[in-house]
Design a protein around this motif. Structure first.
Motif, PDB file in Angstrom:
ATOM      1  N   TRP A  97       2.314   1.352   6.506  1.00  0.00           N
ATOM      2  CA  TRP A  97       4.170   1.617   6.594  1.00  0.00           C
ATOM      3  C   TRP A  97       4.115   0.198   6.124  1.00  0.00           C
ATOM      4  N   LEU A  98       4.331  -1.758   6.267  1.00  0.00           N
ATOM      5  CA  LEU A  98       4.479  -2.815   5.738  1.00  0.00           C
ATOM      6  C   LEU A  98       4.149  -3.316   4.295  1.00  0.00           C
ATOM      7  N   VAL A  99       2.355  -1.932   4.316  1.00  0.00           N
ATOM      8  CA  VAL A  99       1.640  -2.808   2.703  1.00  0.00           C
ATOM      9  C   VAL A  99       2.246  -1.783   1.739  1.00  0.00           C
ATOM     10  N   TYR A 100       2.674  -0.359   1.826  1.00  0.00           N
ATOM     11  CA  TYR A 100       4.031   0.302   1.105  1.00  0.00           C
ATOM     12  C   TYR A 100       5.627  -0.783   1.155  1.00  0.00           C
ATOM     13  N   LEU A 101       5.757  -0.998   2.486  1.00  0.00           N
ATOM     14  CA  LEU A 101       6.916  -2.266   1.441  1.00  0.00           C
ATOM     15  C   LEU A 101       6.989  -2.795   0.787  1.00  0.00           C
ATOM     16  N   ARG A 102       5.538  -3.863   0.679  1.00  0.00           N
ATOM     17  CA  ARG A 102       5.372  -4.751   0.408  1.00  0.00           C
ATOM     18  C   ARG A 102       5.160  -4.884  -1.404  1.00  0.00           C
ATOM     19  N   TRP A 103       4.438  -2.982  -1.313  1.00  0.00           N
ATOM     20  CA  TRP A 103       4.401  -2.902  -2.520  1.00  0.00           C
ATOM     21  C   TRP A 103       5.215  -2.461  -3.959  1.00  0.00           C
ATOM     22  N   LEU A 104       6.089  -2.189  -3.089  1.00  0.00           N
ATOM     23  CA  LEU A 104       7.665  -1.659  -3.561  1.00  0.00           C
ATOM     24  C   LEU A 104       8.465  -2.871  -4.043  1.00  0.00           C
ATOM     25  N   GLY A 105       8.758  -3.123  -3.025  1.00  0.00           N
ATOM     26  CA  GLY A 105       9.539  -5.070  -3.459  1.00  0.00           C
ATOM     27  C   GLY A 105       8.754  -5.583  -4.524  1.00  0.00           C
TER      28      GLY A 105
ATOM     29  N   VAL B  70       7.758   8.148  -6.854  1.00  0.00           N
ATOM     30  CA  VAL B  70       6.750   7.996  -7.859  1.00  0.00           C
ATOM     31  C   VAL B  70       4.991   7.781  -7.152  1.00  0.00           C
ATOM     32  N   TRP B  71       5.358   6.833  -5.579  1.00  0.00           N
ATOM     33  CA  TRP B  71       4.464   6.359  -5.126  1.00  0.00           C
ATOM     34  C   TRP B  71       3.780   7.927  -4.561  1.00  0.00           C
ATOM     35  N   TYR B  72       5.476   8.483  -4.479  1.00  0.00           N
ATOM     36  CA  TYR B  72       4.759   9.965  -3.326  1.00  0.00           C
ATOM     37  C   TYR B  72       4.245  11.111  -4.091  1.00  0.00           C
ATOM     38  N   GLU B  73       4.979  11.278  -5.116  1.00  0.00           N
ATOM     39  CA  GLU B  73       4.145  11.961  -6.124  1.00  0.00           C
ATOM     40  C   GLU B  73       2.533  11.819  -6.156  1.00  0.00           C
ATOM     41  N   SER B  74       2.462  10.662  -6.584  1.00  0.00           N
ATOM     42  CA  SER B  74       0.582  10.224  -6.864  1.00  0.00           C
ATOM     43  C   SER B  74       0.333  10.139  -5.882  1.00  0.00           C
TER      44      SER B  74
ATOM     45  N   PRO C   2       7.314   9.238   2.011  1.00  0.00           N
ATOM     46  CA  PRO C   2       6.406   8.394   1.919  1.00  0.00           C
ATOM     47  C   PRO C   2       6.390   8.231   3.917  1.00  0.00           C
ATOM     48  N   GLU C   3       5.519   9.005   4.301  1.00  0.00           N
ATOM     49  CA  GLU C   3       4.565   9.279   5.469  1.00  0.00           C
ATOM     50  C   GLU C   3       3.283   7.961   5.469  1.00  0.00           C
TER      51      GLU C   3
END
Length: 220
Positions: A77-85, A108-112, A69-70
């Protein structure tokens, strides 16, 4: 860093045929099931595709960009990390091992995002289609997390349906196909989901996916 943009070529080409009716053919027959872990999904219908659409879909599936993910900035990036957690906690009962859970959610995140889809919608669809079982097989032969019918590997892939049990391959096919169906239906979520399931026009499947999606909502 930038978030991967939707496949504009796929979206544009697919939308060009959204007004055209395609004759539906019979679902490709499948051999005996190799796994006892069956899924209750429906069956995508094999339809004739224009050459340009077939090429666009094949290209979208074949592109092997790095699965990383980029993000355009640190906050994203921080939003992604919170989502992942958050999603990891919710998925723990289905996938107890952290590394497997992390790789699945990252994919799933990347392909979506790559297909221009709402990740919440994709997670809801996976829940309904396979209940997050990698080797799920439906009674008509649909395979994997997103219950992709084997004929798709012949139509837009390399013809090897066994690859549909590979995590990224299955999610890549599923997201590309869902994007295609939504384009065909001019963005109509109800009709696009129905087409994905092979039950176009019926409410049961879209309602189930949208209902399941609520469990995966993320406020940020």
């Amino acid at each position: 860093m930038t978030v991967p943009a939707p496949d504009l070529k796929l979206s544009t080409v697919s939308s060009q045929i959204s007004r055209r009716k395609c004759l539906q053919s019979i679902v490709l027959g499948c051999g005996p099931l190799l796994f006892s872990e069956q899924a209750s999904a429906g069956a995508q219908i094999e339809e004739p595709l224009m050459d340009s659409v077939r090429t666009a879909l094949s290209s979208a599936v074949a592109n092997r960009a790095p699965l990383v993910p980029e993000f355009k900035d640190t906050e994203s990036w921080l939003v992604y990390l919170r989502w992942l957690g958050t999603m990891s906690d919710r998925l723990k009962k289905k996938k107890p091992e952290w590394q497997i859970r992390k790789e699945f959610l990252q994919t799933v995140w990347y392909e979506s995002k790559r297909a221009g889809l709402d990740v919440t919608l994709v997670l809801g669809l996976i829940q309904v289609e396979s209940n997050f079982r990698k080797f799920a097989v439906s009674n008509v032969g649909a395979r994997g997390y997103m219950q992709v019918m084997p004929f798709w590997t012949r139509v837009i892939g390399d013809g090897d349906p066994s690859k549909l049990f590979h995590m990224q391959t299955n999610l890549r096919f599923g997201c590309v196909i869902l994007r295609h169906y939504l384009d065909r239906e001019r963005g109509d979520l109800f009709m696009g989901l129905g087409r994905y399931n092979g039950s176009r026009g019926k409410a049961a499947y879209p309602d189930a996916v949208l209902g399941a999606s609520k469990h995966w909502e993320f406020a940020g």
